[in-house]
Design a protein around this motif. Structure first.
Motif, PDB file in Angstrom:
ATOM      1  N   ARG A 224      -9.856   2.895   6.067  1.00 29.14           N
ATOM      2  CA  ARG A 224      -8.682   2.023   5.946  1.00 29.14           C
ATOM      3  C   ARG A 224      -8.884   0.727   6.719  1.00 29.14           C
ATOM      4  N   ALA A 231      -7.266   3.074  -2.364  1.00 30.99           N
ATOM      5  CA  ALA A 231      -6.377   4.227  -2.528  1.00 30.99           C
ATOM      6  C   ALA A 231      -7.086   5.448  -1.956  1.00 30.99           C
ATOM      7  N   ASP A 265      -3.162   7.563   1.651  1.00 33.78           N
ATOM      8  CA  ASP A 265      -1.959   7.320   0.866  1.00 33.78           C
ATOM      9  C   ASP A 265      -1.295   8.629   0.473  1.00 33.78           C
ATOM     10  N   HIS A 304       2.092   2.224   7.924  1.00 33.87           N
ATOM     11  CA  HIS A 304       1.578   2.747   6.648  1.00 33.87           C
ATOM     12  C   HIS A 304       2.300   4.044   6.306  1.00 33.87           C
ATOM     13  N   ALA A 539      -0.984   5.589  -6.103  1.00 30.85           N
ATOM     14  CA  ALA A 539      -1.266   4.845  -4.869  1.00 30.85           C
ATOM     15  C   ALA A 539      -1.943   3.517  -5.172  1.00 30.85           C
ATOM     16  N   LYS A 543      -0.235  -0.229  -4.439  1.00 26.92           N
ATOM     17  CA  LYS A 543      -0.895  -1.212  -3.576  1.00 26.92           C
ATOM     18  C   LYS A 543      -1.093  -2.526  -4.311  1.00 26.92           C
TER      19      LYS A 543
END
Length: 551
Positions: A224, A231, A265, A304, A539, A543
């Motif tokens: 991340r 995703a 996610d 998040h 996901a 995004k």
């Protein structure tokens, strides 16, 4: 014929060789949840191959799923001519994920475990594992991988997550956990993350990454940080226990594990109970820094939102049915068929303390003691796969199991009848052929993420066999209506369940078998994969939508 066992010392690992004995011998919540909840239950919103073909490394392909797990779908080895050969890897994780690679284009990242695996990794290519899927093996520093796998993952993390932390025979568990964390778990997770990042172009806005199991809890946080728009999904195959079970580890480590997982996610567990345990653990260890919304199945942490849901992994029914027509299957089935008038109890497991194999044999021994009329009229076929023999707790447990089998055969056996026949090897076709013959299938695990044997058995069985199933197996949520339920710690109760299963009327056996098959066919491996890919696609689209809205 019967089998006995002889220990051998080999590289510090206690091995057990099978010896044939002739008969008669002595022996923020986000816009919507991924699933709805109702009454605590989930509701859908929805053998050898040639030397492997190697392909040069290339840039990530936009449409490919990146799958990351410690073990790959195949394992390589050297034959007598020092040529590299390969075979399907053992275990439920490898079996389930192998089906993914057959159905969707995948770039699979896994550790090079064997010496032959490492040779393949050094060659620097990718191994084709299906028509559109490939495997990239990672060569990891031996010392770091030893700390990662043989100390932190197994047995520490495995035992804790199976609520068996009290069985860890460690003088200073906290110090060992911290040492193996820093020397192994942390650097190996970082290396897996780096490999995934290499496969993800740009900021990751077009990438879907599916991580698997307890070996890689830290990797999502590293990915991340480098690819913020990727995703990310993490599927946890093993149980997630209640917050109290994590007391065996330093709280700092538990906070790091939970916090890193929340970089995903979506986080997917086998059962709704494990979802609830994970959310409770995050609430207990991350405190006010994590916003846990049980109603929406989401946890917000460090800005998040991760959605937490359940999606039980399953089996490929068509593949199992196709195996029944192969010559090898038929040969094993003929060799394993019971004599007339003899019923068969079967179990198939890795030889792991969590599988509760020893208590299973104790229950069978008690069955014979309580019911002398069953002697000579029932047999127990046990197909056990060697597992982690380098870990002291596993080696000592294996010895106790083999001692128990030999004791049962010595006390109750005779030249015409061996109560327990044990196969100690990795031979999936033989084990499945055995499952086709059971009158009773015993699954008495102390804790299981799922237990695919309990699903494979009813699919291939031809005897209207009865499933005796632990309430602690993840599959119990789906199969409870067709199985006889047992408390895995209750040896007497397990013996009673075996007796009830053996004496059950044919009509009830048939009804129960059909109930099991209906439940299994209603949610197969294709259904599991469809839901996993759907969650990843949701996901990815969310995004992309958020990025476009902020542009």
């Amino acid at each position: 014929m019967g089998f006995g066992f002889q220990p051998e010392a080999s590289s510090g690992c206690l091995l057990f060789s099978l010896l044939w004995q002739p008969e008669g011998s002595s022996a923020g919540a986000g816009p919507f949840p991924l699933v709805r909840r109702s009454g605590g239950r989930r509701e859908e919103t929805r053998m050898l191959a040639p030397t492997p073909e190697l392909r040069p490394l290339h840039a990530a392909e936009k449409s490919r799923l990146i799958l990351v797990s410690n073990r790959g779908p195949v394992e390589h080895w050297f034959d007598d001519s020092q040529r590299i050969r390969r075979r399907e890897a053992a275990g439920g994780v490898a079996s389930a994920l192998g089906a993914v690679a057959k159905r969707s284009p995948v770039t699979w990242l896994a550790a090079a475990a064997s010496e032959a695996d490492k040779a393949v990794a050094i060659l620097g290519g990718k191994v084709r594992i299906a028509s559109d899927s490939e495997l990239r093996l990672l060569e990891l520093p031996p010392a770091a991988y030893e700390h990662f796998y043989q100390s932190f993952c197994n047995p520490i993390l495995w035992f804790v997550q199976h609520s068996l932390g009290h069985l860890l025979d460690r003088r200073d568990l906290a110090s060992e956990a911290l040492a193996s964390w820093h020397a192994g778990y942390l650097p190996v997770n970082r290396r897996f993350a780096e490999a995934a990042i290499e496969e993800i172009p740009g900021d990751g806005s077009s990438a879907q990454v599916m991580l698997h199991d307890y070996h890689l809890y830290l990797a999502p946080r590293f990915i991340r940080a480098s690819r913020p728009q990727a995703a990310l999904q993490h599927f946890v195959h093993i149980p997630w226990p209640a917050p109290s079970d994590w007391r065996h580890l330093p709280s700092f480590l538990v906070r790091r594990l939970c916090g890193a997982m929340l970089a995903n996610d979506s986080i997917v567990f086998q059962t709704e109970a494990f979802v609830e345990n994970f959310m409770a653990t995050c609430d207990a260890y991350l405190g006010g820094r994590a916003v846990v919304r049980e109603r929406y199945g989401s946890i917000q942490f460090l800005g998040h939102t991760a959605h937490v849901t359940s999606n039980p992994v399953s089996v490929d029914v068509d593949e199992l049915k196709a195996l029944r027509s192969t010559p090898q299957w038929q040969e094993y089935r003929r060799a394993l068929t019971a004599p007339p008038g003899v019923k068969t109890i079967v179990r198939v497991d890795r030889l792991d303390p969590s599988k509760n194999v020893e208590r299973g044999f104790e229950a069978f021994e008690l069955l014979l003691k309580r019911n002398p009329g069953l002697r000579g009229r029932v047999r127990f076929l046990a197909f056990l796969v060697p597992s982690r023999c380098g870990v002291p707790e596993y080696a000592s447990y294996a010895k106790r199991v083999f001692d128990r089998v030999n004791a049962i055969n010595a006390v109750y056996g005779n030249p015409e009848w061996t109560p327990v026949t044990l196969f100690y090897e990795h031979n999936r076709t033989q084990a499945l052929a055995g499952l086709s013959l059971y009158d009773v299938l015993l699954v008495n695990s102390l804790a299981d993420g799922m237990n695919l044997v309990s699903k494979e058995g009813p699919v291939v069985n031809a005897n209207d066999g009865v499933l005796v199933l632990s309430e602690a197996a993840g599959s119990f949520e789906e199969l409870r209506h067709g199985a006889i339920a047992i408390d895995p710690y209750d040896v007497g109760g397990t013996a009673d369940a075996l007796r009830a299963a053996l004496s059950m009327e044919p009509v009830e056996r048939r009804i129960r078998q059909q109930a099991l098959r209906d439940a299994i066919c209603a949610h197969q491996i294709t259904d599991w994969l469809r839901q996993q890919l759907k969650d990843l696609s949701i996901a990815e689209h969310m995004k992309r939508f958020a990025s476009e809205a902020s542009a």
